[in-house]
Enzyme design. Sequence first.
Site, short mmCIF file in Angstrom:
data_model
loop_
_atom_site.label_atom_id
_atom_site.label_comp_id
_atom_site.label_asym_id
_atom_site.label_seq_id
_atom_site.Cartn_x
_atom_site.Cartn_y
_atom_site.Cartn_z
N GLY A 12 -5.33 31.68 2.84
CA GLY A 12 -4.57 32.39 1.82
C GLY A 12 -4.51 33.89 2.02
N ASN A 13 -5.56 34.47 2.64
CA ASN A 13 -5.58 35.92 2.83
C ASN A 13 -4.54 36.40 3.83
OD1 ASN A 13 -7.11 34.63 4.94
ND2 ASN A 13 -8.04 36.59 5.44
N LYS B 25 -7.47 18.15 -7.84
CA LYS B 25 -6.99 19.43 -7.34
C LYS B 25 -6.34 20.25 -8.46
CE LYS B 25 -5.76 22.46 -4.19
NZ LYS B 25 -6.77 23.27 -3.47
N LYS C 125 -12.45 22.82 5.58
CA LYS C 125 -12.28 23.41 6.91
C LYS C 125 -13.19 22.74 7.92
CE LYS C 125 -10.92 27.90 4.99
NZ LYS C 125 -10.60 27.32 3.67
N LYS D 98 -4.46 21.77 2.98
CA LYS D 98 -3.73 22.40 4.07
C LYS D 98 -4.47 22.32 5.41
CE LYS D 98 -5.53 27.01 2.93
NZ LYS D 98 -6.49 27.03 4.04
#
Length: 323
Positions: A12-13, A131, A278, A216
């Site tokens: 997101g960053n 979510k 991740k 994602k």
Amino acid sequence: MMAEKVVVALGGNAILQSGQKGTFEEQMENVMATARQIVRMLEAGYEVVVTHGNGPQVGAILIQNELGSGLVPSMPMDVCGAESQGMIGYMLCQALRNCMLGKSLNDWQPCCMVTQVEVDPNDPAFAKPTKPVGPFYTAEEAKKRMSGKNEIWIEDSGRGWRRVVPSPDPKKIVEGEVIKHLSDERYLVIACGGGGIPVIKDEDGTYRGVEAVIDKDLAGERLAQEVGADIFMILTDVPKVAINYKKPDEKWLDVVTPEELRAYEAEGHFKAGSMGPKVKAALRFVENGGKRAIIAKLDSALEALEGKTGTQVVPVKEKICCR
């Protein structure tokens, strides 16, 4: 030596920094900085496919839907996801083209693929939505939405109530063959934004969108498999994966095997809402035959590809291939 293909999953960053309002100007400035990192990879000889998150952007679209619902019809979540893919893809394509000016990269053409990702209608996630999406509301408003729209809402850490939707596992990228073809022909493809648009394939072969959010990073791993990537790299806001994160005995991980990482995972080191997905995606890629998975900081992306930083997940430590 053939060029290595890398799927880069942007955190997101890469688009919106913490504390920013989310104006177009702010997001475009962040995207330009991200594009410079991607161009460095191309200059170093890597073939690149890009995927990205879209949480804040979809959240903003949902708010716009809500506020404008008295004037125009609101759109379902799958359509909101498609809108965000187009918006972020536009920014990335423009930024990449601009960053390539004056460089010997004329054979690379950025393009955005609005991507559907097939999920299993029997995925257990549909029975237990977890979510959170969209803005926070009061308990009164949440109860009204639950009774009137058959939605599921939860109280979120004392900050208010939020809607929760299923997060099913990605099974197949509908446009996967097209993305692979474009990538093989040296197009810099941006795909599977926000985990992709979740769709279900019915018995007659037709697709339909569903109200869900695909993780994602897991979608990025699925993309890496389908385009035949050598390396899957997740870029985030920390330099490496850590165990005992933010504790006195914190330890950053450099080169690890799947067996070692799974042991740390079983000990509960990686939280579901942050590093957990991740790590899961990195493990999947290497265990499914990928050469290397990397979790690293955005501003040191090329250095991580060269093995100089980041957490490198490899099948066997002696076989790590760094430039």
